[in-house]
Design a protein around this motif. Structure first.
Motif, short mmCIF file in Angstrom:
data_model
loop_
_atom_site.label_atom_id
_atom_site.label_comp_id
_atom_site.label_asym_id
_atom_site.label_seq_id
_atom_site.Cartn_x
_atom_site.Cartn_y
_atom_site.Cartn_z
N SER A 7 0.84 -1.19 0.00
CA SER A 7 0.00 0.00 0.00
C SER A 7 0.88 1.24 0.00
O SER A 7 2.01 1.25 0.50
N HIS A 9 0.14 4.07 1.54
CA HIS A 9 -0.09 4.96 2.69
C HIS A 9 1.09 4.89 3.68
O HIS A 9 1.87 3.95 3.69
N ALA A 34 0.24 14.79 3.42
CA ALA A 34 -1.04 14.57 2.76
C ALA A 34 -1.37 15.67 1.77
O ALA A 34 -1.84 15.40 0.65
N PRO A 40 -1.44 9.29 1.41
CA PRO A 40 -2.40 8.94 2.46
C PRO A 40 -1.66 8.68 3.78
O PRO A 40 -0.67 7.92 3.80
N ASN A 42 -1.99 7.72 7.98
CA ASN A 42 -2.68 7.33 9.20
C ASN A 42 -1.86 7.83 10.38
O ASN A 42 -0.70 7.42 10.53
N GLY A 86 1.76 -0.17 5.39
CA GLY A 86 1.81 0.60 4.15
C GLY A 86 3.23 0.70 3.64
O GLY A 86 4.07 -0.17 3.86
#
Length: 392
Positions: A7, A9, A34, A40, A42, A86
């Protein structure tokens, strides 16, 4: 189950220390990644209540929510949602990752090495010389994983400094019109501040240096306004307050001679930046506020977090040497001595050096304006971090 196609992120884990310092840095970084790089993010945070003080729209009771393109997740034990690795994993300031995260990293390392994220420990900012030699070094963990140490810093061979791409242009536009600062003061509920008055923001730890400066400011020939939020700074000024700190309200004024203390409401990060831009002098603490005071292009005092054996003074002196490199020797001496005296709570010395160093001295102001450009070394932390990940 494997995850060969990793991923894109990033995950950032942060434990809230001293209420706003660590989360202030990681929140700015997450927003910039971001918004400027469309990555992305978290952001896992263990204390949403403290976080909400600098992000008022955050709901401390929610498990997950999104702001400024960043997914904010309450970091609890166990994690409230599944962790899915990620592209990058950042542990901010050596916080201890959850066991379930470590377990997943080990599993991926053993079964699907291509899906293991690049693991970084984002370190504290320092101006010390050794930082360049340690930045970016890998560390092989007992479980076979590799973690890199990422050191923010002022040198070209460090991880750089957090600074949004449009920040300086926004600051210059703001400072070009004095109506902006007066409007901000009004919005914060502060009364009686004129454009020509000296305004000082105070966001420090407890220190006996503060009452010494306030006593000096009371006797000033001109009006001085000291803007202070409810918090640790006021613990040093109880003799000047009409009531307990808990009973103070935002917008309240306490007048002593030509000094007016104004109680500030809490504000978000953009509001705090604008506050620093609007003051003539800023007294700041920690790391996030320390850097934002530099970006404000105004003279400042850095109240560094105290450490054992006074090691914080070593870090302070390393920065003072760097910052004063292009200052006239006399001004450099006064400004350095002022910062050292404040950090060592030397009451008579801090008053003397304040008087010796005119806070609106034109050479110091010119230096404060040029310093941010020099300090960035052509690339901010986010830009260098993205490049570091690509190279890794």
């Amino acid at each position: 189950m494997t995850n060969t196609h990793r991923s894109t992120h990033w995950d950032i884990f942060c434990t809230v220390v001293d209420n706003y310092g660590d989360i202030g840095v990681t929140w700015r970084l997450a927003k910039q990644m971001a918004n400027e790089y469309q990555i992305p993010v978290n952001l896992w945070v263990d204390d949403l209540a403290s976080f909400s003080h600098i992000l008022p729209t955050l709901d401390p009771l929610k498990t997950a929510q999104s702001f400024n393109g960043v997914n904010i997740i309450h970091w609890t034990k166990p994690l409230p949602v599944a962790f899915i690795a990620g592209a990058v994993l950042i542990e901010a300031f050596a916080c201890e990752l959850p066991e379930q995260v470590k377990a997943q990293l080990v599993y991926l390392h053993q079964n699907d090495p291509k899906s293991v994220p690049i693991w970084l420990n984002l370190e504290y900012l320092s101006a010390e010389n050794w930082v360049e030699g340690c930045h970016g070094l890998p560390s092989l963990q007992a479980n076979g994983l590799k973690k890199y140490f990422y050191f923010p810093g002022f040198g070209a061979k460090t991880g750089g400094l957090i600074c949004e791409q449009d920040l300086f242009a926004e600051r210059d536009a703001w400072q070009a019109n004095s109506a902006n600062k007066l409007q901000l003061f009004s919005q914060l509920g502060l009364r009686g501040i004129e454009a020509q008055d000296t305004v000082i923001s105070i966001f420090s730890y407890e220190t006996e240096a503060l009452p010494a400066l306030c006593e000096l400011w009371q006797q000033s020939a001109e009006k001085i306004h000291a803007l202070i939020p409810k918090g640790r700074s006021l613990n040093s000024l109880t003799q000047l307050l009409p009531c307990d700190i808990a009973a103070l309200v935002p917008g309240q004024q306490i007048i002593h001679g030509n000094l007016t203390l104004h109680i500030l409401p809490m504000t978000d990060q953009q509001g705090f930046d604008r506050l620093l831009w609007s003051c003539d002098f800023n007294i700041v603490r920690g790391e996030d506020s320390f850097l934002r005071a530099q970006w404000a292009a105004k003279p400042f005092i850095w109240h560094i977090y105290p450490q054992e054996d006074d090691y914080h003074l070593v870090k302070l002196e390393a920065f003072l040497k760097l910052y004063c490199d292009n200052l006239p020797p006399k001004i450099a001496c006064y400004w350095s001595e002022l910062n050292l005296a404040f950090n060592q709570a030397q009451q008579s010395a801090v008053s003397l050096h304040w008087q010796n160093l005119n806070p609106v001295n034109l050479p110091l102001l010119h230096h404060a304006k040029q310093w941010p450009i020099n300090a960035l070394n052509a690339a901010d932390l986010a830009t260098r971090l993205v490049q570091f990940v690509k190279n890794s």
